[in-house]
Design a protein around this motif. Structure first.
Motif, PDB file in Angstrom:
ATOM      1  N   ALA A   1       0.788  -1.334   0.203  1.00 31.69           N
ATOM      2  CA  ALA A   1      -0.187  -0.019  -0.027  1.00 31.69           C
ATOM      3  C   ALA A   1       0.817   1.285  -0.044  1.00 31.69           C
ATOM      4  N   THR A   2       1.992   1.159   0.704  1.00 35.37           N
ATOM      5  CA  THR A   2       2.935   2.474   0.934  1.00 35.37           C
ATOM      6  C   THR A   2       3.490   2.656  -0.463  1.00 35.37           C
ATOM      7  N   ASP A   3       3.721   1.540  -1.336  1.00 38.30           N
ATOM      8  CA  ASP A   3       4.283   1.842  -2.798  1.00 38.30           C
ATOM      9  C   ASP A   3       3.382   2.155  -3.706  1.00 38.30           C
ATOM     10  N   ASP A   4       2.026   2.073  -3.488  1.00 43.24           N
ATOM     11  CA  ASP A   4       1.113   2.409  -4.713  1.00 43.24           C
ATOM     12  C   ASP A   4       0.709   3.673  -4.406  1.00 43.24           C
ATOM     13  N   PRO A   5       1.047   4.619  -5.610  1.00 40.82           N
ATOM     14  CA  PRO A   5       0.535   6.093  -5.203  1.00 40.82           C
ATOM     15  C   PRO A   5      -0.761   6.310  -5.484  1.00 40.82           C
TER      16      PRO A   5
ATOM     17  N   PRO B   1      -4.518   6.514  -1.414  1.00 44.81           N
ATOM     18  CA  PRO B   1      -4.542   7.816  -0.281  1.00 44.81           C
ATOM     19  C   PRO B   1      -3.919   7.418   0.777  1.00 44.81           C
ATOM     20  N   VAL B   2      -3.179   8.239   1.262  1.00 47.19           N
ATOM     21  CA  VAL B   2      -2.202   8.212   2.414  1.00 47.19           C
ATOM     22  C   VAL B   2      -3.038   7.923   3.732  1.00 47.19           C
ATOM     23  N   LEU B   3      -4.215   8.316   3.889  1.00 46.15           N
ATOM     24  CA  LEU B   3      -5.214   8.097   4.910  1.00 46.15           C
ATOM     25  C   LEU B   3      -5.091   6.359   4.986  1.00 46.15           C
TER      26      LEU B   3
ATOM     27  N   VAL C   1      -3.229   4.325   3.636  1.00 42.75           N
ATOM     28  CA  VAL C   1      -2.109   3.747   3.945  1.00 42.75           C
ATOM     29  C   VAL C   1      -1.715   3.591   5.373  1.00 42.75           C
ATOM     30  N   LEU C   2      -2.129   4.821   6.163  1.00 40.27           N
ATOM     31  CA  LEU C   2      -1.813   4.781   7.513  1.00 40.27           C
ATOM     32  C   LEU C   2      -2.992   3.944   8.189  1.00 40.27           C
ATOM     33  N   GLY C   3      -4.011   3.799   7.832  1.00 39.44           N
ATOM     34  CA  GLY C   3      -4.867   3.097   8.343  1.00 39.44           C
ATOM     35  C   GLY C   3      -4.531   1.499   8.342  1.00 39.44           C
ATOM     36  N   ALA C   4      -4.160   1.095   7.328  1.00 43.83           N
ATOM     37  CA  ALA C   4      -3.677  -0.294   7.095  1.00 43.83           C
ATOM     38  C   ALA C   4      -2.229  -0.552   8.315  1.00 43.83           C
ATOM     39  N   ALA C   5      -1.453   0.408   8.487  1.00 40.97           N
ATOM     40  CA  ALA C   5      -0.373   0.387   9.389  1.00 40.97           C
ATOM     41  C   ALA C   5      -1.143   0.223  10.725  1.00 40.97           C
ATOM     42  N   ALA C   6      -1.860   1.252  11.094  1.00 39.40           N
ATOM     43  CA  ALA C   6      -2.351   1.229  12.482  1.00 39.40           C
ATOM     44  C   ALA C   6      -3.288   0.077  12.674  1.00 39.40           C
TER      45      ALA C   6
ATOM     46  N   ALA D   1       7.789  11.762   3.453  1.00 39.76           N
ATOM     47  CA  ALA D   1       7.669  10.786   2.485  1.00 39.76           C
ATOM     48  C   ALA D   1       6.600   9.797   3.335  1.00 39.76           C
ATOM     49  N   ARG D   2       6.149   8.871   2.534  1.00 46.50           N
ATOM     50  CA  ARG D   2       5.001   8.045   2.882  1.00 46.50           C
ATOM     51  C   ARG D   2       5.664   6.838   3.806  1.00 46.50           C
TER      52      ARG D   2
END
Length: 239
Positions: A59-63, A66-68, A70-75, A160-161
């Motif tokens: 998800a981080t590498d897929d531009p 959305p950043v939100l 990506v952050l949700g996947a990490a959290a 950076a993402r």
């Protein structure tokens, strides 16, 4: 980091291959170093499995993501889910959490694991006879909101993402540990001022009445006034 570990991450497609400089040597740059640090944070701090790390990195590498998101996947990967005993108490706790979110107008994704964790904590508090602590949930929510603003302010400094994802993981795990330690220090100070400070009840309790582990429910200070209960079992307000 050992070379075999780096090669393993390359094989698992967690890390891009380095630039070959000879048949048995490759050069790795700052981008690889950042990715290795992120993998280590996700693995050692966040406790994510390699499979989950792969999903977060994808998800981080897929531009297009959305950043939100990506952050949700990490959290989601690092937020522990408190196991609650199924039954009417847990169902009631889930309804209470849903009502809290509506009352405070918190914009939370449907099925958020943190909401289920909170429901499990509420159910457990009531089960062990400390439902009075649940009555203070608005005060805890106020504190959590203030801490969340500080957390997001820190994350916003990152560009950076990968840095954003790392900040969320570190903030979720170590940020909660830091807040928990601060909370215990504050417990000791408040306890001292109540029982030993100027105007406090002389001899009503030793300094540091809150248990060293954070004051689990049931561990209220001896001689504590009504409404003062050990709070550590509820966990630090969410980061």
């Amino acid at each position: 980091m050992p070379v075999p570990t780096i090669k393993y991450y390359v094989r698992e497609r967690l890390l891009p291959a380095g630039e070959l400089t000879s048949p048995n040597q490759a050069e790795y740059g700052p981008g690889h170093e950042r990715r290795l640090r992120l993998i280590r944070v996700l693995l050692e701090v966040g406790g994510l499995s390699l499979a989950t790390i792969g999903e977060v990195l994808k998800a981080t590498d897929d531009p297009a993501q959305p950043v939100l998101k990506v952050l949700g996947a990490a959290a989601k990967g690092v937020t522990p889910l408190e196991e609650g005993e199924s039954g009417p108490e847990l169902e009631q706790a889930r309804e209470d959490v849903a009502e809290l979110l509506r009352r405070r107008d918190w914009q939370v994704s449907e099925g958020a694991t943190a909401a289920e964790s909170l429901a499990g904590v509420i159910s457990a508090l009531r089960r062990v006879g400390h439902g009075g602590l649940v009555d203070l949930i608005e005060e805890y929510a106020d504190a959590a909101e203030s801490v969340a603003r500080v957390d997001i302010g820190y994350v916003q400094r990152r560009v950076a993402r990968e840095d954003l994802v790392e900040s969320v993981v570190v903030g979720t795990v170590l940020g909660e540990a830091m807040f928990g330690a601060l909370r215990r220090l504050a417990h000791e100070d408040v306890s001292f001022r109540l029982y030993e400070g100027p105007g406090g009840g002389e001899g009503e309790g030793p300094r540091g009445d809150w248990p060293a582990g954070g004051g689990a429910p049931g561990g209220a200070p001896g001689g504590a006034p009504d409404g003062v209960e050990g709070a550590g079992g509820a966990g630090a307000p969410g980061v």
